[in-house]
Scaffold this active site. Sequence first.
Site, mmCIF file in Angstrom:
data_model
loop_
_atom_site.group_PDB
_atom_site.id
_atom_site.type_symbol
_atom_site.label_atom_id
_atom_site.label_comp_id
_atom_site.label_asym_id
_atom_site.label_seq_id
_atom_site.Cartn_x
_atom_site.Cartn_y
_atom_site.Cartn_z
ATOM 1 N N GLU A 46 3.091 -11.502 -10.746
ATOM 2 C CA GLU A 46 4.478 -10.816 -10.647
ATOM 3 C C GLU A 46 5.624 -11.285 -11.784
ATOM 4 O O GLU A 46 5.944 -12.367 -11.704
ATOM 5 C CB GLU A 46 5.062 -10.763 -9.082
ATOM 6 C CG GLU A 46 6.330 -10.094 -8.952
ATOM 7 C CD GLU A 46 6.768 -9.723 -7.570
ATOM 8 O OE1 GLU A 46 6.037 -9.944 -6.792
ATOM 9 O OE2 GLU A 46 7.999 -9.216 -7.572
ATOM 10 N N ASP A 91 -0.258 -9.359 4.020
ATOM 11 C CA ASP A 91 0.484 -10.184 3.242
ATOM 12 C C ASP A 91 1.331 -11.203 4.206
ATOM 13 O O ASP A 91 1.852 -10.769 5.270
ATOM 14 C CB ASP A 91 1.692 -9.417 2.694
ATOM 15 C CG ASP A 91 2.216 -10.059 1.647
ATOM 16 O OD1 ASP A 91 1.983 -11.085 0.959
ATOM 17 O OD2 ASP A 91 3.203 -9.577 0.785
ATOM 18 N N LYS A 126 -3.000 -11.960 1.443
ATOM 19 C CA LYS A 126 -2.447 -12.553 0.335
ATOM 20 C C LYS A 126 -1.368 -13.646 0.783
ATOM 21 O O LYS A 126 -0.724 -13.253 1.629
ATOM 22 C CB LYS A 126 -1.667 -11.398 -0.447
ATOM 23 C CG LYS A 126 -0.785 -11.758 -1.515
ATOM 24 C CD LYS A 126 -0.451 -10.676 -2.523
ATOM 25 C CE LYS A 126 0.919 -9.928 -1.885
ATOM 26 N NZ LYS A 126 2.014 -11.106 -1.823
ATOM 27 N N GLU A 182 1.571 -16.389 -1.039
ATOM 28 C CA GLU A 182 2.386 -16.735 -2.486
ATOM 29 C C GLU A 182 2.207 -18.044 -2.793
ATOM 30 O O GLU A 182 2.269 -19.070 -1.553
ATOM 31 C CB GLU A 182 3.899 -16.229 -2.071
ATOM 32 C CG GLU A 182 4.081 -14.535 -1.976
ATOM 33 C CD GLU A 182 5.476 -14.360 -1.940
ATOM 34 O OE1 GLU A 182 6.321 -15.220 -2.238
ATOM 35 O OE2 GLU A 182 5.594 -13.384 -1.622
HETATM 36 O O1 KIV Z 1 5.083 -7.623 -0.711
HETATM 37 C C1 KIV Z 1 4.696 -6.979 -1.602
HETATM 38 O O2 KIV Z 1 4.936 -5.728 -1.673
HETATM 39 C C2 KIV Z 1 4.109 -7.768 -2.568
HETATM 40 C C3 KIV Z 1 3.943 -7.080 -4.027
HETATM 41 C C4 KIV Z 1 5.123 -6.671 -4.715
HETATM 42 C C5 KIV Z 1 2.722 -7.531 -4.821
HETATM 43 O O3 KIV Z 1 3.904 -8.782 -2.558
#
Ligand code: KIV
Length: 295
Positions: free
Chosen positions: A197, A98, A128, A130
């Site tokens: 989300e 992330d 990932k 946002e």
């Molecule tokens: O950081 C995280 O755990 C997330 C999930 C909630 C999708 O982005």
Amino acid sequence: MSTISPDALSPIREAKKITTLTFRRKKERGEVISMLTAYDYPTALAIDQAGIDCILVGDSLGMVVLGYPNTLPVTMDEMLHHSRAVSRGARYALLVGDMPFMSYQAAVSDAVRNAGRFLQEGGMDAVKLEGGRERAEAVRQIVSAGIPVMGHIGLTPQSVNQIGGFRPQGRDAAAAKRLLGDALILQDAGSFSLVLESVPARLAKMISGRLEIPTIGIGAGAGCDGQVLVTHDVLGLFDRFTPKFVKKYADLHAEMSRAFDQYRLEIENHIFPSEQHSVEMPDAEWQEFLDRISQ
Ligand code: KIV
């Protein structure tokens, strides 16, 4: 209420690494994708052995492991440190790192460089990030560098100050239309999958039906192509708050407290350590030792 056969628990998983292609195929076949977060080696190992398709090293790390009030203070170094631990524990699941706050927002070149670090230094398979249409160029450039990108729209915790708290998104017609537009733009930019989300279930189902790439829902109902939750919520390890959409499958915080209490009591009452938990030396060696120190 439907029940699950014990045979379905801890399946002997097909010994095949999950890839972004597996994601696409699962959607085509109507098979649901499972995903959880992990931040360390033992959790990654257990999730992988349970046959979960995807492990996200989420920036939720900041809240559930590092104790920050939100995800904003999380750094690239922290994410990479935990990504490496997870990558040592998982063999089969697709690993997604992330991208933390400010690792991709300021410039597209930062986004590409930091995404690359997740693969080179963190052992991840994909990243990932946002945001919707405002991130399309970053997604396009990261993908063109050969790095798979999972999008994330709806409630985007890195924008908590802009959206006024951890609140559901897309609940009026205009916001719903914008979310559908963002989803299509992120698909067009090359995302292989999209997290939705905290958005209304019927909107998430509709977006999932319109997209060719799989959607992964969290608080977005059963109409998504997959589901993700934060592991510390699932295990009852994070007691600061529990979002409405979380289902707790264990209460490990209570179990930890019970074990720690018992440990303290056994020490205080000279029950632990017993002989069973102690190391000994042969009597002859002990005697010789006593003789030597008495000389
Ligand atoms: O950081 C995280 O755990 C997330 C999930 C909630 C999708 O982005």
